[in-house]
Design a protein around this motif. Structure first.
Motif, PDB file in Angstrom:
ATOM      1  N   UNK A  80      17.315  51.441  46.740  1.00 49.16           N
ATOM      2  CA  UNK A  80      18.077  52.533  46.122  1.00 49.16           C
ATOM      3  C   UNK A  80      17.033  53.623  45.343  1.00 49.16           C
ATOM      4  N   UNK A  81      17.179  54.926  45.887  1.00 45.25           N
ATOM      5  CA  UNK A  81      16.468  56.027  45.549  1.00 45.25           C
ATOM      6  C   UNK A  81      16.323  56.013  43.683  1.00 45.25           C
ATOM      7  N   UNK A  82      15.064  55.807  43.152  1.00 46.48           N
ATOM      8  CA  UNK A  82      14.824  55.706  41.836  1.00 46.48           C
ATOM      9  C   UNK A  82      14.640  54.217  41.311  1.00 46.48           C
ATOM     10  N   UNK A  83      14.851  53.284  42.174  1.00 43.92           N
ATOM     11  CA  UNK A  83      14.673  51.862  41.604  1.00 43.92           C
ATOM     12  C   UNK A  83      13.111  51.664  41.631  1.00 43.92           C
ATOM     13  N   UNK A  84      12.118  51.996  42.709  1.00 42.81           N
ATOM     14  CA  UNK A  84      10.808  51.547  42.724  1.00 42.81           C
ATOM     15  C   UNK A  84      10.004  52.634  41.430  1.00 42.81           C
ATOM     16  N   UNK A 126      16.004  43.100  40.153  1.00 45.19           N
ATOM     17  CA  UNK A 126      17.091  42.245  40.517  1.00 45.19           C
ATOM     18  C   UNK A 126      18.275  42.605  39.843  1.00 45.19           C
ATOM     19  N   UNK A 127      18.050  42.941  38.414  1.00 48.41           N
ATOM     20  CA  UNK A 127      19.385  43.262  37.565  1.00 48.41           C
ATOM     21  C   UNK A 127      19.846  44.568  38.037  1.00 48.41           C
ATOM     22  N   UNK A 136      26.710  39.418  41.854  1.00 52.13           N
ATOM     23  CA  UNK A 136      25.174  38.474  41.303  1.00 52.13           C
ATOM     24  C   UNK A 136      24.719  38.130  42.908  1.00 52.13           C
ATOM     25  N   UNK A 137      23.411  38.528  42.945  1.00 49.42           N
ATOM     26  CA  UNK A 137      22.841  38.210  44.150  1.00 49.42           C
ATOM     27  C   UNK A 137      21.791  37.031  43.770  1.00 49.42           C
ATOM     28  N   UNK A 138      21.322  36.261  44.790  1.00 44.46           N
ATOM     29  CA  UNK A 138      20.389  35.090  44.522  1.00 44.46           C
ATOM     30  C   UNK A 138      19.193  35.958  44.088  1.00 44.46           C
ATOM     31  N   UNK A 139      18.504  35.473  42.995  1.00 46.82           N
ATOM     32  CA  UNK A 139      17.195  35.891  42.422  1.00 46.82           C
ATOM     33  C   UNK A 139      16.025  35.268  43.254  1.00 46.82           C
ATOM     34  N   UNK A 140      16.432  34.268  44.222  1.00 48.85           N
ATOM     35  CA  UNK A 140      15.308  33.695  44.617  1.00 48.85           C
ATOM     36  C   UNK A 140      14.237  34.489  45.748  1.00 48.85           C
ATOM     37  N   UNK A 141      14.759  35.507  46.325  1.00 49.73           N
ATOM     38  CA  UNK A 141      13.927  36.277  47.141  1.00 49.73           C
ATOM     39  C   UNK A 141      13.157  37.309  46.230  1.00 49.73           C
ATOM     40  N   UNK A 142      13.682  37.802  45.267  1.00 54.32           N
ATOM     41  CA  UNK A 142      12.984  38.562  44.221  1.00 54.32           C
ATOM     42  C   UNK A 142      11.756  38.031  43.358  1.00 54.32           C
TER      43      UNK A 142
END
Length: 173
Positions: A80-84, A126-127, A136-142
């Motif tokens: 998403x634009x602006x996330x990073x 993640x949030x 609510x997505x799995x936080x494991x990949x992050x």
């Protein structure tokens, strides 16, 4: 006259070196790798470069550079634009505000602090992604991405230190 122009051009190139180096490294990290799930856990090169330059040369890597680098990373990786941009801007602010703490510290302390920043960046990311997707997505990949990023940081710090000494240091002379 020509010599003076070349000197100004050389100085300008050296002043832009941290930002250009960061942009190129983010581009390299965004190259397609055909491994299942790699995109979710690819190391965060942008965070590593912002952390390094915010400690060692914040005069050459201001907050606007972190913001632009984050937008560029968002565009390249499809987040998403602006996330990073937000994550890198917050990291840059936190590191620059604590820069005096980092002065004279061993690499182990720097690495430990980077691990905290990487974990915080992963959790905030993640949030935000969960909120944008309203699920609510799995936080494991992050968290795995944060661990990989922390693991690769010594190599990236070494690479950026070589760039700093080869390109930026002659400005101080």
């Amino acid at each position: 006259m020509i010599t003076a122009a070349f000197q100004r051009l050389d100085r300008s190139a050296r002043l832009l070196a941290p930002f250009v180096t960061s942009v190129l490294l983010v581009m390299l990290s965004a190259l397609p790798v055909y491994l299942p799930g790699y995109g979710q856990v690819a190391v965060d090169v942008g965070l590593m470069t912002v952390f390094y330059w915010a400690i060692y040369r914040p005069d050459l890597f201001p907050a606007i550079a972190a913001f632009v680098l984050g937008l560029w990373q968002d565009i390249l990786v499809g987040s998403p634009i602006g996330l990073h941009a937000l994550i890198l801007l917050l990291a840059n602010w936190a590191i620059v505000s604590q820069r005096t703490f980092f002065q004279g510290k061993s690499f182990a302390v720097i690495w430990w602090c980077f691990s905290l920043v990487a974990l915080a960046a992963a959790i905030v990311s993640w949030i935000i992604v969960c909120a944008l997707n309203v699920t609510l997505m799995s936080p494991v990949p992050v968290l795995f991405q944060a661990a990989l990023t922390v693991g690769v940081f010594p190599f990236m710090a070494w690479l950026l230190a070589r760039a700093q000494h080869a390109i930026v240091r002659p400005l101080d002379v």
